[in-house]
Design a protein around this motif. Structure first.
Motif, PDB file in Angstrom:
ATOM      1  N   PRO A 174       0.796  -1.225   0.000  1.00  0.00           N
ATOM      2  CA  PRO A 174       0.000   0.000   0.000  1.00  0.00           C
ATOM      3  C   PRO A 174       0.830   1.276   0.000  1.00  0.00           C
ATOM      4  O   PRO A 174       0.423   2.276  -0.607  1.00  0.00           O
ATOM      5  CB  PRO A 174      -0.838  -0.112   1.281  1.00  0.00           C
ATOM      6  N   VAL A 175       1.983   1.259   0.662  1.00  0.00           N
ATOM      7  CA  VAL A 175       2.828   2.464   0.675  1.00  0.00           C
ATOM      8  C   VAL A 175       3.258   2.817  -0.737  1.00  0.00           C
ATOM      9  O   VAL A 175       3.122   3.972  -1.182  1.00  0.00           O
ATOM     10  CB  VAL A 175       4.056   2.253   1.590  1.00  0.00           C
ATOM     11  N   MET A 176       3.792   1.834  -1.473  1.00  0.00           N
ATOM     12  CA  MET A 176       4.235   2.095  -2.845  1.00  0.00           C
ATOM     13  C   MET A 176       3.047   2.365  -3.771  1.00  0.00           C
ATOM     14  O   MET A 176       3.127   3.198  -4.671  1.00  0.00           O
ATOM     15  CB  MET A 176       5.034   0.908  -3.373  1.00  0.00           C
ATOM     16  N   ALA A 177       1.935   1.648  -3.544  1.00  0.00           N
ATOM     17  CA  ALA A 177       0.750   1.850  -4.390  1.00  0.00           C
ATOM     18  C   ALA A 177       0.212   3.266  -4.243  1.00  0.00           C
ATOM     19  O   ALA A 177      -0.209   3.889  -5.234  1.00  0.00           O
ATOM     20  CB  ALA A 177      -0.330   0.832  -4.028  1.00  0.00           C
ATOM     21  N   ILE A 178       0.226   3.782  -3.021  1.00  0.00           N
ATOM     22  CA  ILE A 178      -0.210   5.170  -2.805  1.00  0.00           C
ATOM     23  C   ILE A 178       0.702   6.121  -3.562  1.00  0.00           C
ATOM     24  O   ILE A 178       0.241   7.073  -4.209  1.00  0.00           O
ATOM     25  CB  ILE A 178      -0.225   5.494  -1.302  1.00  0.00           C
ATOM     26  N   GLY A 179       2.001   5.875  -3.502  1.00  0.00           N
ATOM     27  CA  GLY A 179       2.937   6.731  -4.228  1.00  0.00           C
ATOM     28  C   GLY A 179       2.685   6.734  -5.717  1.00  0.00           C
ATOM     29  O   GLY A 179       2.685   7.795  -6.366  1.00  0.00           O
ATOM     30  N   ILE A 180       2.465   5.542  -6.286  1.00  0.00           N
ATOM     31  CA  ILE A 180       2.202   5.445  -7.726  1.00  0.00           C
ATOM     32  C   ILE A 180       0.876   6.114  -8.079  1.00  0.00           C
ATOM     33  O   ILE A 180       0.776   6.831  -9.084  1.00  0.00           O
ATOM     34  CB  ILE A 180       2.186   3.974  -8.166  1.00  0.00           C
ATOM     35  N   ALA A 181      -0.159   5.893  -7.253  1.00  0.00           N
ATOM     36  CA  ALA A 181      -1.485   6.457  -7.544  1.00  0.00           C
ATOM     37  C   ALA A 181      -1.447   7.982  -7.530  1.00  0.00           C
ATOM     38  O   ALA A 181      -2.000   8.638  -8.428  1.00  0.00           O
ATOM     39  CB  ALA A 181      -2.505   5.943  -6.527  1.00  0.00           C
ATOM     40  N   VAL A 182      -0.791   8.543  -6.528  1.00  0.00           N
ATOM     41  CA  VAL A 182      -0.704  10.009  -6.453  1.00  0.00           C
ATOM     42  C   VAL A 182       0.140  10.539  -7.611  1.00  0.00           C
ATOM     43  O   VAL A 182      -0.199  11.557  -8.233  1.00  0.00           O
ATOM     44  CB  VAL A 182      -0.121  10.448  -5.098  1.00  0.00           C
ATOM     45  N   GLY A 183       1.247   9.856  -7.908  1.00  0.00           N
ATOM     46  CA  GLY A 183       2.070  10.275  -9.036  1.00  0.00           C
ATOM     47  C   GLY A 183       1.313  10.219 -10.349  1.00  0.00           C
ATOM     48  O   GLY A 183       1.448  11.105 -11.203  1.00  0.00           O
ATOM     49  N   LEU A 184       0.500   9.176 -10.521  1.00  0.00           N
ATOM     50  CA  LEU A 184      -0.306   9.030 -11.732  1.00  0.00           C
ATOM     51  C   LEU A 184      -1.286  10.190 -11.870  1.00  0.00           C
ATOM     52  O   LEU A 184      -1.433  10.782 -12.951  1.00  0.00           O
ATOM     53  CB  LEU A 184      -1.057   7.701 -11.662  1.00  0.00           C
ATOM     54  N   CYS A 185      -1.960  10.527 -10.775  1.00  0.00           N
ATOM     55  CA  CYS A 185      -2.918  11.645 -10.809  1.00  0.00           C
ATOM     56  C   CYS A 185      -2.225  12.956 -11.152  1.00  0.00           C
ATOM     57  O   CYS A 185      -2.737  13.758 -11.944  1.00  0.00           O
ATOM     58  CB  CYS A 185      -3.618  11.767  -9.458  1.00  0.00           C
ATOM     59  N   ALA A 186      -1.053  13.176 -10.556  1.00  0.00           N
ATOM     60  CA  ALA A 186      -0.336  14.420 -10.812  1.00  0.00           C
ATOM     61  C   ALA A 186       0.116  14.515 -12.264  1.00  0.00           C
ATOM     62  O   ALA A 186       0.020  15.581 -12.895  1.00  0.00           O
ATOM     63  CB  ALA A 186       0.862  14.531  -9.871  1.00  0.00           C
ATOM     64  N   MET A 187       0.591  13.400 -12.825  1.00  0.00           N
ATOM     65  CA  MET A 187       1.094  13.432 -14.198  1.00  0.00           C
ATOM     66  C   MET A 187      -0.013  13.576 -15.231  1.00  0.00           C
ATOM     67  O   MET A 187       0.234  14.049 -16.342  1.00  0.00           O
ATOM     68  CB  MET A 187       1.898  12.150 -14.476  1.00  0.00           C
TER      69      MET A 187
END
Length: 711
Positions: free
Chosen positions: A313-326
């Motif tokens: 979940p820690v890494m998944a949150i990072g990817i999800a937020v990064g995806l939204c930002a990009m």
């Protein structure tokens, strides 16, 4: 279609782009103070990583009735070179004991000085109170530093070392303390340099790098809130890996989007329209890629080991937020700043697309000459490299082998091992029914590898005993002793006995890690196959692509095993290493599969599969390799941390990503596309579309024509 257009147009609308910018500014303002608190929410105590049903975890809970759970022993060792210790040495050690008692957080009874049997050394066991949550690692470091200062003062030529669990605790803490910001700067510089070389623009790199930084800050804030209020376990390792993963994956998504935007700017005069089309064309691949990584990481939730379970979940949150930002902030910024950000090579309307005659167009034409030979040779070479994985020693690392350098705790342990029982300071704990206390003591005393057994402490119907291991607490000999002891005490009728202590914790972690590897690896492959199948609407291509990813992983792990053993001379790898490497390489490798194959699928509808394969390679080869270099560079930054496990993970992922992007994705997959042809889309309708023969494809001197603009 109209709904998709409206959604794609939100981040790049003439008015809505400003709302997107204001939204992210507000997010950054709120997230900033919260993200800085993430370190305070870390749980770096090994016992906190275990599942609740592990035997050592149960002992840890029961032992709180007899001994404080927040006490960690520091082992102070005095060695007289050449021996024996003198009267002055004994007086020095005895005086130090008095001074140790005055150090903050030193509590309980200090044991010693205890002379060694050979009379060449003395040892003192100092109990230190340490918080196992929050800033515990940072708080113990100054205490151990003070103990070391006291012990060295006036020692002369007497060798003095502070080791034991607290000594290692402090040395690990000194490695991690303050390194989060250092790693952030190193990673940012690596990304900046690679983006400068990729874009060849002195200003364009600012936008993706700034967007990634905003995404990382927001992700850290969300993770902190979940760690504080949602039971999420975060430790120093996951916090560091989060930084490089968000920077690497986020920049990958930025590269893909920016490359497609630059294509559309050559076809459309209005940059808002160009971005809207670029988003419609690139967003499905980016979302599918991000979803693959997120779902692959979330499969770790089925793991037994809490440190592995929390990684998901820690890494998944990072990817999800990064995806939204990009997909929102970056498009808005690119449209706001306009074409001049690409200076000095601004993509003017009607200008030629450089990838049509670029390096990857020429490579594709060469592969098209003999695609079957190309993929067979490539697969054989990768298979040979993968054979070396049999030499990978993934049975765990002892504490002394966990550092690339040699801190005092390691030296001190080696000195103590020459003169005392190697397990001193890390006792094995046995808890059972009070009625079986005497039998437990006898069994513990007769177990090979255990010495200095204490008298049973009886309280609330339970008996508690400790013993000292004759081997290093995290050695295989100690684990064998734990297994033997467990078998013996479990066999005592009515004792209901359990064995714990730091050695048992490490042993249970190893076994949980192996269980997790065997469970998670198939789940990740299933996730990858399902997503590829849904995205490409086919069966053959997902199976072939998954096979290439697994082959790439095997080759990367094989090369890593050789390098770790022959070049770095590492003692082995952590038991979690194969699983973590697999998840990162398979999930991220599938990213590049998606980047390439969605473009090939798009072009195959208009040009046929074989021409579509060449067009897809020409259009995405540059951006995929650039993305791979960025991701490899960010993971390579982990090598700046002087810990063996983190260095190994960084090397394996960095090498695997480079292998994946330059060889597997661009050569192996393209040659498979060309050889299999339209059957790669079976059973979708696209496989029925007539295709050209290999001899009809353009040679390397011809331009590869990218699709005409489609709105």
């Amino acid at each position: 279609m109209n709904g998709a257009r409206r959604i794609a147009g939100l981040p790049c609308g003439r008015l809505s782009k400003w709302f997107v910018l204001v939204f992210w500014i507000a997010v950054f303002a709120v997230a900033g103070p919260l993200s800085s608190k993430l370190n305070s929410a870390q749980q770096n105590d090994a016992s906190a990583w275990l599942p609740h049903n592990a035997e050592s975890t149960q002992v840890t809970e029961l032992a709180k009735r007899f001994t404080p759970s927040d006490i960690v022993p520091a082992l102070v060792v005095y060695e007289r070179p050449g021996g024996p210790v003198t009267v002055a040495d004994r007086a020095k050690a005895a005086a130090d004991v008095q001074h140790f008692a005055g150090v903050r957080d030193v509590t309980g009874k200090i044991l010693g000085p205890i002379p060694s049997k050979d009379d060449h050394a003395l040892q003192v066991i100092v109990p230190v109170k340490v918080a196992t949550k929050g800033n515990g690692w940072e708080e113990i470091s100054p205490r151990i530093k003070e103990l070391r200062s006291i012990a060295r003062d006036g020692a002369g030529d007497l060798g003095v070392y502070v080791t034991g669990p607290a000594g290692y605790f402090a040395d690990f803490a000194s490695v991690f303390s303050g390194f989060d910001s250092t790693l952030l700067y190193i990673t940012a510089v690596i990304v900046m340099v690679i983006l400068l070389l990729t874009y060849r623009s002195p200003v364009l790199w600012v936008l993706p790098l700034g967007t990634v930084f905003v995404a990382l800050t927001a992700a850290q804030a969300v993770i902190y809130l979940l760690a504080r209020n949602g039971g999420l376990t975060v430790n120093g390792q996951t916090a560091f890996i989060l930084t490089v993963l968000v920077f690497g994956a986020g920049t990958d998504y930025a590269l893909l989007l920016t490359a497609r935007y630059r294509e559309e700017l050559r076809r459309h005069a209005d940059r808002h329209e160009a971005m809207a089309i670029a988003l419609r064309r690139a967003a499905p691949a980016i979302i599918a890629s991000g979803s693959t990584v997120i779902l692959s990481l979330l499969t770790l939730l089925v793991a037994e080991l809490s440190s592995t379970k929390s990684l998901g979940p820690v890494m998944a949150i990072g990817i999800a937020v990064g995806l939204c930002a990009m997909l929102t902030l970056l498009p808005a910024l690119l449209v706001i700043f306009g074409r001049w950000m690409f200076w000095p090579k601004r993509p003017a309307l009607g200008s030629a697309e450089p990838t049509e005659r670029g390096l990857w167009a020429r490579i594709g034409a060469r592969i098209a000459r003999r695609p079957r030979v190309t993929w067979l040779v490539t697969a054989v070479v990768l298979g040979v490299l993968a054979i070396a994985v049999t030499g990978l020693n993934a049975n765990g690392l002892e504490s002394k082998d966990s550092f690339r350098n040699k801190p005092e705790a390691v030296t001190g342990e080696q000195v103590a091992g020459r003169h005392f029982a190697a397990g001193a300071g890390s006792p094995v704990q046995v808890i059972g029914n009070a009625a079986a206390a005497q039998r437990l003591q006898t069994t513990l005393s007769l177990t090979p590898g255990v010495t200095a057994v204490t008298r049973p402490a009886v309280r609330n119907g339970l008996a508690y005993l400790e013993g000292t291991l004759t081997s290093s607490a995290d050695s295989q000999a100690a684990y064998d002793a734990i297994d033997s002891l467990r078998a013996r005490v479990h066999a005592i009728p009515g004792a209901d006995a359990k064995v714990g202590g730091s050695s048992a914790v490490n042993l249970d972690m190893q076994r949980a890690s192996r269980h997790d590897r065997n469970l998670v690896v198939p789940l990740v492959l299933v996730v990858v196959l399902i997503i590829l199948g849904l995205l490409l609407r086919a069966v053959v291509s997902p199976l072939l692509l998954a096979a290439t990813v697994v082959l790439s992983f095997g080759a990367a792990l094989g090369v890593s095993a050789l390098v770790f053993d022959k070049v770095f001379n590492f003692a082995g790898t952590d038991t979690a290493f194969p699983l973590w490497t697999f998840v990162f390489l398979v999930a991220l490798g599938t990213d590049y599969n998606i980047f390439l194959m969605t473009r090939v699928h798009e072009e195959a509808k208009h040009h046929g599969t074989r021409r579509g394969a060449l067009i897809g390679l020409a259009a995405t080869g540059g951006v995929i390799t650039s993305a791979g270099v960025v991701l490899a560079g960010t993971f390579a930054a982990l090598g700046s941390l002087p810990l063996v496990f983190i260095t190994e993970l960084g090397f394996a992922v960095a090498f695997g990503v480079l292998l994946d992007t330059f060889i597997v994705r661009s050569v192996l997959v393209t040659s498979l596309n060309l050889d299999v042809g339209r059957w790669i889309w079976w059973p979708s309708s696209l496989y029925r579309k007539e295709d050209v023969q290999l001899g009809e494809l353009p040679d390397e001197r011809a331009a590869v024509t990218l699709s005409a603009p489609r709105t």
